[in-house]
Design an enzyme around this catalytic site. Sequence first.
Site, PDB file in Angstrom:
ATOM      1  N   LYS A  65     -10.487  -6.567   8.016  1.00 20.08           N
ATOM      2  CA  LYS A  65      -9.226  -5.888   7.687  1.00 20.08           C
ATOM      3  C   LYS A  65      -9.298  -4.417   8.091  1.00 20.08           C
ATOM      4  O   LYS A  65      -8.323  -3.854   8.614  1.00 20.08           O
ATOM      5  CB  LYS A  65      -8.959  -6.026   6.192  1.00 20.08           C
ATOM      6  N   ASN A  66     -10.438  -3.774   7.864  1.00 16.32           N
ATOM      7  CA  ASN A  66     -10.566  -2.341   8.114  1.00 16.32           C
ATOM      8  C   ASN A  66     -10.704  -1.998   9.594  1.00 16.32           C
ATOM      9  O   ASN A  66     -10.721  -0.819   9.947  1.00 16.32           O
ATOM     10  CB  ASN A  66     -11.764  -1.767   7.337  1.00 16.32           C
ATOM     11  N   ARG A  99      -0.867   2.872   3.924  1.00 25.68           N
ATOM     12  CA  ARG A  99      -1.169   4.175   4.516  1.00 25.68           C
ATOM     13  C   ARG A  99      -1.101   4.148   6.044  1.00 25.68           C
ATOM     14  O   ARG A  99      -1.268   5.171   6.678  1.00 25.68           O
ATOM     15  CB  ARG A  99      -2.566   4.628   4.095  1.00 25.68           C
ATOM     16  N   CYS A 124       3.041   8.958  -6.197  1.00 26.53           N
ATOM     17  CA  CYS A 124       2.685   7.785  -6.990  1.00 26.53           C
ATOM     18  C   CYS A 124       2.234   6.631  -6.109  1.00 26.53           C
ATOM     19  O   CYS A 124       1.560   5.726  -6.563  1.00 26.53           O
ATOM     20  CB  CYS A 124       3.862   7.338  -7.855  1.00 26.53           C
ATOM     21  N   ARG A 163      -2.887  14.383  -1.625  1.00 25.14           N
ATOM     22  CA  ARG A 163      -4.123  14.797  -0.964  1.00 25.14           C
ATOM     23  C   ARG A 163      -4.417  14.014   0.315  1.00 25.14           C
ATOM     24  O   ARG A 163      -4.726  14.606   1.336  1.00 25.14           O
ATOM     25  CB  ARG A 163      -5.298  14.689  -1.938  1.00 25.14           C
ATOM     26  N   ASP A 210     -16.897  -0.966  -1.261  1.00 24.61           N
ATOM     27  CA  ASP A 210     -16.113  -2.183  -1.447  1.00 24.61           C
ATOM     28  C   ASP A 210     -16.966  -3.375  -1.892  1.00 24.61           C
ATOM     29  O   ASP A 210     -16.417  -4.385  -2.325  1.00 24.61           O
ATOM     30  CB  ASP A 210     -15.374  -2.540  -0.154  1.00 24.61           C
ATOM     31  N   VAL A 253     -18.451   7.191  -3.834  1.00 26.85           N
ATOM     32  CA  VAL A 253     -17.432   7.243  -2.784  1.00 26.85           C
ATOM     33  C   VAL A 253     -16.035   7.431  -3.367  1.00 26.85           C
ATOM     34  O   VAL A 253     -15.269   8.286  -2.929  1.00 26.85           O
ATOM     35  CB  VAL A 253     -17.489   5.980  -1.905  1.00 26.85           C
ATOM     36  N   ARG A 266      -3.580  -9.213   0.623  1.00 25.04           N
ATOM     37  CA  ARG A 266      -3.657  -8.079   1.553  1.00 25.04           C
ATOM     38  C   ARG A 266      -4.947  -8.102   2.367  1.00 25.04           C
ATOM     39  O   ARG A 266      -4.964  -7.624   3.508  1.00 25.04           O
ATOM     40  CB  ARG A 266      -3.593  -6.759   0.779  1.00 25.04           C
TER      41      ARG A 266
END
Length: 438
Positions: free
Chosen positions: A23-24, A97, A121, A126, A311, A333, A419
């Site tokens: 996924k990443n 994101r 929210c 940041r 993770d 992390v 997801r």
Amino acid sequence: MSSTFHVRGGHTLDGEITVRGAKNLVSKAMVAALLGEQPSVLRSVPDIRDVQIVGELLKVHGVKVERDVESGVIRMDPSAVEKAHVADIDAHAGSSRIPILFCGPLLHRLGEAIIPDLGGCRIGDRPINYHLDVLRSFGAVVDKREMGIYITAPDGLHGANIHLEYPSVGATEQVLLTAVRAEGVTELTNAAVEPEIEDLIAVLQKMGAIISVQTDRTIIIEGVDTLGGYEHVAIPDRIEAGSWACAALVTKGSVFVRGAQQKPMATFLNTFRKIGGGIDISEEGIRFYHPGTPLKAIAVETDVHPGLMTDWQQPLVVALTQADGISIVHETVYENRLGFTSALNDMGAHIQVYRECLGGSSCRFGRRNFNHSAVISGPKTLHGAEITVPDLRGGFSYLIAALGAEGISAIHGIDLIDRGYEQFREKLTALGAEFWED
């Protein structure tokens, strides 16, 4: 409204499942296709919601996307890239994101990019500001408007010297996707060097990028005028593989994870073996199993690669509730990643969280008011409970706990797991789990 997922625990997981692309990596490689002038082909693409989101975002920007879900192949033709309406971006992005990583490629292709006003929210100020600062360092001009954030590059994008205070994966991806077509040379220091970052670099190099990785977390990118397409097989998902490994341990079972690779999982494999888990490694994949002897308590801390991946922490915490003795987990992390343990305590675990740095070195959270260390006493018998999924990885960890618990658990918000875990229901069935939804 999301359904309720019921699990009858106590069944030993036994059998074989397959993991496809990470996924990443997959979502970022799909964004990278925007940078090219020719079509790209990505293989071993999992059927997860994040892939659907990125595919739709590419389409609203004029990219022709053809996807074969069964074979895991996606073809992307960016030759007709066009501006997208902010409402369309917002409609498909949700709380993702990913739109932030579209900015560099869109600035190169169209001269402008738009980020919807995602709001604190949903993503927090940041992370947005961190990415915007990176883009500004290349010469981008950021204008915050009512409809969102409007970004232009009136003088083009130029190479820059960028130092990351922390080797963030997202910031490293932002730099790579922006620097490859920026004029001049970019030097990125204290970069993330995760296997998925290395695989993204391989994708960009296939497209014609010039990128060199030094041994001290420094990445040098020499900008080029144009990029072509790529053909690439995505690196397997080491997070999913580790999650199923922990499920095998908690249920005293044996799971062969076809597609899992030893090298990107080396740190996890060492940790799994220290706990007492069994491992058989082959070219086709890795078998994870409970050896039938008591599991061992350990002290461990997460870190950026090549350390233990954050993770993997949450599934491992569930496994450590079954270990003999006191285990210590130090999360370095993410500052708020141990909140999920309260539900495990409701199921019968004995986990205490602390603000202090435990289990080794001090970290950046040690001077701040975050519960980022955990002490786990075991073994404890887990019992079925009613629980709500807090996030993707925490959610799968709850599923692992439910599989190993006595009785029936009711899990709310299970759809969030879609997801990042491909066809997890089918995989549970293949391994002999008992569950139903209503």
